[in-house]
Scaffold this active site. Structure first.
Site, mmCIF file in Angstrom:
data_model
loop_
_atom_site.group_PDB
_atom_site.id
_atom_site.type_symbol
_atom_site.label_atom_id
_atom_site.label_comp_id
_atom_site.label_asym_id
_atom_site.label_seq_id
_atom_site.Cartn_x
_atom_site.Cartn_y
_atom_site.Cartn_z
ATOM 1 N N PHE A 16 0.813 -1.216 0.000
ATOM 2 C CA PHE A 16 0.000 0.000 0.000
ATOM 3 C C PHE A 16 0.855 1.278 0.000
ATOM 4 C CE2 PHE A 16 -2.291 2.764 3.322
ATOM 5 C CZ PHE A 16 -2.886 3.585 2.375
ATOM 6 N N ASP A 38 10.576 -6.857 -3.355
ATOM 7 C CA ASP A 38 9.349 -7.271 -2.669
ATOM 8 C C ASP A 38 9.154 -8.755 -2.924
ATOM 9 O OD1 ASP A 38 6.467 -7.653 -2.051
ATOM 10 O OD2 ASP A 38 6.449 -5.466 -1.880
ATOM 11 N N ASP A 64 13.179 -11.762 -0.964
ATOM 12 C CA ASP A 64 12.858 -11.614 0.449
ATOM 13 C C ASP A 64 13.931 -10.773 1.136
ATOM 14 O OD1 ASP A 64 12.428 -12.304 3.297
ATOM 15 O OD2 ASP A 64 11.036 -13.765 2.445
ATOM 16 N N THR A 136 5.881 3.163 12.660
ATOM 17 C CA THR A 136 4.497 3.487 13.005
ATOM 18 C C THR A 136 4.409 4.125 14.384
ATOM 19 O OG1 THR A 136 2.442 2.388 13.666
ATOM 20 C CG2 THR A 136 4.382 1.025 13.657
ATOM 21 N N ASP A 137 3.370 4.933 14.590
ATOM 22 C CA ASP A 137 3.130 5.496 15.927
ATOM 23 C C ASP A 137 2.752 4.401 16.931
ATOM 24 O OD1 ASP A 137 0.596 4.919 14.912
ATOM 25 O OD2 ASP A 137 -0.255 6.908 15.295
ATOM 26 N N GLU A 138 2.401 3.212 16.415
ATOM 27 C CA GLU A 138 1.961 2.142 17.327
ATOM 28 C C GLU A 138 3.090 1.662 18.240
ATOM 29 O OE1 GLU A 138 -0.646 -0.764 15.548
ATOM 30 O OE2 GLU A 138 -1.273 0.647 14.008
ATOM 31 N N TYR A 161 2.509 -7.015 16.334
ATOM 32 C CA TYR A 161 2.924 -6.161 15.198
ATOM 33 C C TYR A 161 3.767 -4.995 15.690
ATOM 34 C CZ TYR A 161 2.546 -2.206 11.963
ATOM 35 O OH TYR A 161 2.830 -1.110 11.186
ATOM 36 N N SER A 162 3.209 -4.220 16.645
ATOM 37 C CA SER A 162 3.941 -3.016 17.056
ATOM 38 C C SER A 162 5.228 -3.369 17.795
ATOM 39 C CB SER A 162 3.056 -2.081 17.881
ATOM 40 O OG SER A 162 2.444 -2.736 18.945
ATOM 41 N N LYS A 165 7.797 -3.938 15.175
ATOM 42 C CA LYS A 165 8.251 -2.672 14.596
ATOM 43 C C LYS A 165 9.163 -1.924 15.584
ATOM 44 C CE LYS A 165 7.284 -1.078 11.164
ATOM 45 N NZ LYS A 165 7.854 -1.234 9.789
ATOM 46 N N ASN A 191 -2.559 5.405 7.864
ATOM 47 C CA ASN A 191 -2.694 5.916 6.499
ATOM 48 C C ASN A 191 -4.001 5.459 5.879
ATOM 49 O OD1 ASN A 191 0.572 6.115 4.931
ATOM 50 N ND2 ASN A 191 0.070 6.424 7.069
ATOM 51 N N LEU A 201 -9.268 -0.952 8.190
ATOM 52 C CA LEU A 201 -10.605 -0.402 8.459
ATOM 53 C C LEU A 201 -11.254 0.335 7.281
ATOM 54 C CD1 LEU A 201 -12.908 0.003 10.507
ATOM 55 C CD2 LEU A 201 -11.838 2.171 11.114
ATOM 56 N N GLY A 294 -6.004 -6.554 23.520
ATOM 57 C CA GLY A 294 -4.929 -5.553 23.640
ATOM 58 C C GLY A 294 -5.150 -4.335 22.761
HETATM 59 P P1 NAD Z 1 1.448 -3.647 3.267
HETATM 60 O O1 NAD Z 1 1.130 -4.834 4.099
HETATM 61 O O2 NAD Z 1 0.399 -3.064 2.374
HETATM 62 O O3 NAD Z 1 2.702 -3.971 2.330
HETATM 63 C C1 NAD Z 1 3.840 -4.636 2.780
HETATM 64 C C2 NAD Z 1 4.687 -5.019 1.569
HETATM 65 O O4 NAD Z 1 5.874 -5.668 2.050
HETATM 66 C C3 NAD Z 1 4.001 -5.988 0.619
HETATM 67 O O5 NAD Z 1 4.187 -5.593 -0.715
HETATM 68 C C4 NAD Z 1 4.696 -7.311 0.908
HETATM 69 O O6 NAD Z 1 4.703 -8.184 -0.210
HETATM 70 C C5 NAD Z 1 6.084 -6.838 1.279
HETATM 71 N N1 NAD Z 1 6.819 -7.803 2.112
HETATM 72 C C6 NAD Z 1 6.361 -8.418 3.233
HETATM 73 N N2 NAD Z 1 7.288 -9.259 3.714
HETATM 74 C C7 NAD Z 1 8.371 -9.145 2.886
HETATM 75 C C8 NAD Z 1 9.655 -9.744 2.880
HETATM 76 N N3 NAD Z 1 10.021 -10.643 3.802
HETATM 77 N N4 NAD Z 1 10.525 -9.414 1.882
HETATM 78 C C9 NAD Z 1 10.155 -8.535 0.912
HETATM 79 N N5 NAD Z 1 8.948 -7.942 0.878
HETATM 80 C C10 NAD Z 1 8.076 -8.239 1.860
HETATM 81 O O7 NAD Z 1 2.000 -2.569 4.275
HETATM 82 P P2 NAD Z 1 1.803 -0.974 4.275
HETATM 83 O O8 NAD Z 1 0.519 -0.650 4.917
HETATM 84 O O9 NAD Z 1 2.111 -0.459 2.933
HETATM 85 O O10 NAD Z 1 2.952 -0.556 5.284
HETATM 86 C C11 NAD Z 1 4.282 -0.290 4.810
HETATM 87 C C12 NAD Z 1 5.162 0.084 5.973
HETATM 88 O O11 NAD Z 1 4.645 1.245 6.623
HETATM 89 C C13 NAD Z 1 5.256 -0.998 7.039
HETATM 90 O O12 NAD Z 1 6.581 -1.048 7.495
HETATM 91 C C14 NAD Z 1 4.319 -0.509 8.129
HETATM 92 O O13 NAD Z 1 4.758 -0.974 9.396
HETATM 93 C C15 NAD Z 1 4.467 0.986 8.015
HETATM 94 N N6 NAD Z 1 3.298 1.790 8.438
HETATM 95 C C16 NAD Z 1 2.049 1.504 7.961
HETATM 96 C C17 NAD Z 1 0.973 2.317 8.334
HETATM 97 C C18 NAD Z 1 -0.412 2.076 7.785
HETATM 98 O O14 NAD Z 1 -1.341 2.791 8.156
HETATM 99 N N7 NAD Z 1 -0.612 1.139 6.860
HETATM 100 C C19 NAD Z 1 1.182 3.385 9.197
HETATM 101 C C20 NAD Z 1 2.478 3.645 9.667
HETATM 102 C C21 NAD Z 1 3.518 2.855 9.262
HETATM 103 P P1 TYD Z 2 -6.694 -1.049 11.332
HETATM 104 O O1 TYD Z 2 -7.086 -0.453 10.018
HETATM 105 O O2 TYD Z 2 -6.536 -2.529 11.424
HETATM 106 O O3 TYD Z 2 -5.366 -0.288 11.784
HETATM 107 P P2 TYD Z 2 -4.585 -0.324 13.226
HETATM 108 O O4 TYD Z 2 -5.096 -1.439 14.038
HETATM 109 O O5 TYD Z 2 -3.177 -0.537 12.800
HETATM 110 O O6 TYD Z 2 -4.829 1.019 13.836
HETATM 111 O O7 TYD Z 2 -7.768 -0.605 12.419
HETATM 112 C C1 TYD Z 2 -8.072 0.759 12.667
HETATM 113 C C2 TYD Z 2 -9.015 0.817 13.840
HETATM 114 O O8 TYD Z 2 -10.276 0.239 13.444
HETATM 115 C C3 TYD Z 2 -8.563 0.006 15.038
HETATM 116 O O9 TYD Z 2 -8.964 0.692 16.233
HETATM 117 C C4 TYD Z 2 -9.325 -1.294 14.928
HETATM 118 C C5 TYD Z 2 -10.623 -0.881 14.278
HETATM 119 N N1 TYD Z 2 -11.240 -1.884 13.372
HETATM 120 C C6 TYD Z 2 -12.594 -2.202 13.534
HETATM 121 O O10 TYD Z 2 -13.295 -1.685 14.423
HETATM 122 N N2 TYD Z 2 -13.152 -3.105 12.665
HETATM 123 C C7 TYD Z 2 -12.416 -3.705 11.676
HETATM 124 O O11 TYD Z 2 -12.967 -4.549 10.917
HETATM 125 C C8 TYD Z 2 -11.038 -3.363 11.525
HETATM 126 C C9 TYD Z 2 -10.183 -4.000 10.451
HETATM 127 C C10 TYD Z 2 -10.484 -2.436 12.394
#
Ligand code: NAD
Ligand code: TYD
Length: 357
Positions: A16, A38, A64, A136-138, A161-162, A165, A191, A201, A294
């Site tokens: 993403f 990737d 990988d 992440t802020d998490e 997860y957090s 990270k 994001n 979500l 949690g």
């Molecule tokens: P995502 O799950 O959409 O994408 C992760 C990508 O990493 C995928 O393309 C996957 O194929 C690749 N990948 C996974 N394991 C791999 C490996 N072992 N080797 C090579 N490639 C691999 O994740 P995202 O939401 O785009 O998040 C990207 C980064 O940003 C992550 O590090 C996440 O912790 C961080 N982040 C995400 C958010 C959010 O809201 N999504 C917020 C803050 C930080």
């Molecule tokens: P999510 O998008 O999984 O991000 P994160 O857990 O990393 O913040 O979830 C965002 C918020 O929405 C989180 O408080 C959990 C809640 N949530 C629901 O209530 N229902 C859902 O189906 C999902 C995926 C998340």
């Protein structure tokens, strides 16, 4: 002085945020080579990148991040001078049911990238070098009703997860403190935007509403998240990469806190009119379900360091960003259908041979 990379390794660029970053970075930096490493997990989708797949500045390597010889070879052969590290397992719910892969990818994978980067940088193969860890802020844990996470907030991760990270962030810090590796670390809030996998979500809500499926709201729906448009995240990353001092940490956020239930209601209402449904119809799909174990109560980012030091601020208002995002999903139903059915994996096989894992 501004750091101007010539050859950037992006890990996880088929996901993403990584794919949005690649689009934005390539458009803004013609001539700079971008290599996307990737391994294409369920979350990696090369269709996110079809618009630039033939761009001479872009290339893709399926592999990988835990594969040290492969990483070493890419760094050397392509004279990589910046690593922007997105690759991760990213979904909290999956980390509760299967934490091992989170440790393998997020902790071990980051360590492999850091170690190979250290050797490459110390070999003197490139003049300048940056390793940017996308986090992440998490990692800061959970807030009560007031206050914000600053870069000084102690790490207090609560989910597997957090925690993974946070472990990676500490390794990044350690490689800077111990070896002097020029690292940077950004920590962003939630994001939203195009190419978001519909397990999270906002895209899950849009997808389920379109398909008249229940909208699961965890617990009382009063958990708070701070939402940032993914394209704002991409520009912030570029600013940090080019202008931040090595060793620094920056929070990235949009001052945009929402209770989950308010987001759910908003997305329902915006889709009522777009789908030609009666006002209030989509809210009937809301279903309160058992809480996530949690479940962090509130995240809120203080991003003033980024604004004061580097002058970055988000460009999107939430009103504009959420409307555009909903329209993107409505216009890209084929993308959503392929992602939810898994058919996007066949695209990789046709393009590159072999199989996605
Ligand atoms: P995502 O799950 O959409 O994408 C992760 C990508 O990493 C995928 O393309 C996957 O194929 C690749 N990948 C996974 N394991 C791999 C490996 N072992 N080797 C090579 N490639 C691999 O994740 P995202 O939401 O785009 O998040 C990207 C980064 O940003 C992550 O590090 C996440 O912790 C961080 N982040 C995400 C958010 C959010 O809201 N999504 C917020 C803050 C930080
Ligand atoms: P999510 O998008 O999984 O991000 P994160 O857990 O990393 O913040 O979830 C965002 C918020 O929405 C989180 O408080 C959990 C809640 N949530 C629901 O209530 N229902 C859902 O189906 C999902 C995926 C998340």
């Amino acid at each position: 002085m501004k750091f101007a990379p010539a050859s950037v390794l992006v890990t996880g660029g088929a996901g993403f945020i990584g794919s949005n970053f690649i689009h934005s970075f390539i458009a803004a930096n013609p001539g700079c080579q971008v290599t996307n490493l990737d391994c294409l997990t369920y979350a990696g989708n090369l269709k996110n990148l079809t618009a630039i797949e033939n761009n001479p500045d872009y290339s893709f390597v399926k592999g990988d991040i835990t594969d040290a010889p492969l990483v070493a070879q890419i760094l050397a052969d392509r004279r990589i001078d910046a690593v922007v590290h997105f690759a991760a397992e990213s979904h909290v719910d999956r980390s509760i049911t299967g934490p091992e892969i989170f440790v393998r990818t997020n902790v071990l994978g980051t360590q492999v990238l850091l170690e190979e980067s250290r050797k490459h940088w110390q070999s003197g193969a490139v003049e300048g070098f940056r390793f940017l860890q996308i986090s992440t802020d998490e990692v800061y844990g959970s807030l009560g009703d007031t206050g914000f996470f600053t870069e000084e907030t102690p790490l207090a991760a609560n989910s597997p997860y957090s925690a993974s990270k946070a472990g990676a962030d500490l390794l990044v810090r350690a490689y800077h403190e111990t070896f002097g590796l020029p690292t940077l670390n950004t920590r962003c809030s939630n994001n939203y935007g195009p190419y978001h996998f519909p397990e999270k979500l906002i895209p899950l809500l849009i997808h389920n509403i379109i398909n008249n499926k229940a909208l699961p709201v965890y617990g009382d729906g009063l958990n708070v998240r701070d939402w940032l448009h993914v394209r704002d995240h991409a520009t912030a990353i570029e600013v940090v990469l080019k202008t931040a001092v090595p060793g620094s940490v920056y929070n990235i956020g949009g001052n945009n806190e929402w209770k989950n239930i308010d987001i759910v209601n908003l997305v329902c209402d915006l889709l009522d009119s777009r789908l030609g449904r009666e006002s209030g119809e989509n809210r009937r799909l809301i279903s309160f379900v058992k809480d996530r174990p949690g479940h962090d109560r509130r995240y809120a980012i203080d991003a003033s360091r980024l604004k004061n030091d580097l002058g970055w601020e988000p460009a999107y208002t939430f009103e504009q960003g959420i409307a555009e995002t909903i329209d993107w999903y409505l216009d890209n139903q084929e993308w959503v259908a392929e992602v939810t059915s898994g058919a996007y994996r066949e695209y990789y096989q046709k393009q590159y041979g072999g199989g996605a894992r």
